[in-house]
Design an enzyme around this catalytic site. Structure first.
Site, PDB file in Angstrom:
ATOM      1  N   ASP A   1       0.814  -1.222   0.000  1.00  0.00           N
ATOM      2  CA  ASP A   1       0.000   0.000   0.000  1.00  0.00           C
ATOM      3  C   ASP A   1       0.849   1.275   0.000  1.00  0.00           C
ATOM      4  OD1 ASP A   1      -2.047  -1.799   0.240  1.00  0.00           O
ATOM      5  OD2 ASP A   1      -2.935  -0.907   2.039  1.00  0.00           O
TER       6      ASP A   1
ATOM      7  N   HIS B 191       3.749  -2.362   3.100  1.00  0.00           N
ATOM      8  CA  HIS B 191       3.753  -1.008   2.535  1.00  0.00           C
ATOM      9  C   HIS B 191       5.024  -0.753   1.722  1.00  0.00           C
ATOM     10  CE1 HIS B 191       0.658  -0.615   5.627  1.00  0.00           C
ATOM     11  NE2 HIS B 191       0.212   0.411   4.933  1.00  0.00           N
TER      12      HIS B 191
HETATM   13 ZN   LIG Z   1      -2.520   3.123   3.270  1.00  0.00          ZN
END
Ligand SMILES: [Zn+2]
Length: 315
Positions: free
Chosen positions: A117, A260
């Protein structure tokens, strides 16, 4: 007058003699019938008669051409399907507007989906290298404003065959009205399409928040709200070993791992990732993208419904 009459008579005689002489000379100069036709009488061309074998060969050409056209069309359809798969991350109808976590497979096939992400981001390039070295595909949920800053990184992610999802423009956590939700999601979708040609029906709400208006908007647009089953909790700054342990201890068929690549320091994730991949491979896991995982579950459910129906129809 007599002189004039004799003069006219003399002219007539000369004219007659002249005409006769002219005709004679013409006859001498020009042959009565031109020999052109004679010379053009060429022998008939000798065509080699077509044998039985050659006839058969000629007949064979047609199906061969038809076969090649069919092959060409099949190839074109395959290229089209590959193109669709690379640039259109739609989801099976049963997932439109749904919220997913892990994607359970009855077949217990050992598959796992890695998701990243908050990119695109400079760290994305290192993630891409690790994925490429291991020949695996992942799913990236992008923030619109980050894609605006790093369009070339975004293009590279798509070019390398990874799946893309929408993660809003500003990574909003607070409550939003329908207008703001539309801008957050639609502006991101438009930029993703403008830069990469990708259309995606996958939405991941920032922070996994499901009740601030963003997820509801995405659901109304028939997007799937794609959550996860394993959170590597990077916001708590875990060590590489802690990240590895979190992923491995939660490894299961259809697991969706949240990591991430954007918006901060990801050095520990970068250190952990090669080991996570190596260990899961050793355990027999295959890596798939989220749309692939949804498609796998959909196929299983379709087959299951068919066999239930056929059993129900038997007396
Ligand atoms: Zn996020």
């Amino acid at each position: 007058m007599a002189n004039l009459a004799s003069l006219v008579g003399q002219q007539k005689i000369f004219l007659m003699i002249g005409t006769a002489f002219g005709s004679f000379m013409l006859g001498v100069i020009m042959p009565a019938s031109p020999p052109v036709n004679e010379e053009l009488k060429l022998p008939a061309p000798q065509l080699t008669p077509v044998g039985k074998k050659e006839k058969q060969n000629l007949l064979n050409v047609k199906p061969a051409i038809e076969h090649r056209i069919k092959g060409f069309n099949t190839k074109a359809a395959q290229i089209q399907a590959q193109h669709e798969k690379r640039f259109n991350f739609s989801v099976p109808a049963r997932f439109e507007g749904a919220i997913t976590y892990e994607i359970k497979l009855n077949s217990k096939q050992k598959v796992v989906a890695l998701t990243f992400d908050d990119g695109p981001w400079p760290d994305t390039l290192q993630i891409l290298n690790i994925l490429k070295q291991n020949k695996i595909k992942a799913t990236f949920f992008w923030i619109g404003r980050h894609l605006q800053i790093y369009p070339e990184i975004g293009k590279k992610v798509v070019a390398e065959g990874h799946a893309i999802g929408n993660h809003t423009w500003n990574h909003q956590y607070h409550q939003v009205d329908r207008f703001i939700a539309a801008r957050e999601i639609e502006d991101t979708a438009s930029l993703i399409y403008k830069i990469t040609g990708v259309k995606t029906a996958m939405f991941r709400p920032p922070g996994g928040i499901l009740d601030n208006g963003l997820a509801a908007y995405a659901q109304a647009q028939k997007m799937v709200v794609a959550m996860w089953s394993t959170d590597t909790l990077e916001s708590y700054s875990p060590s590489p070993q802690e990240i590895i342990n979190t992923v491995l201890s939660n490894a299961q068929s259809g697991a969706v791992v949240l990591m991430h690549d954007g918006g901060g320091n990801h050095s520990n994730t970068l250190k952990a990732l090669p080991q996570i991949i190596a260990e899961l491979k050793k355990q027999g896991y295959k890596f798939v993208t989220l749309p692939e995982l949804l498609e796998m579950q959909d196929k299983e459910l379709v087959a299951q419904a068919k066999s239930t129906n056929s059993r129900a129809e038997k007396p």
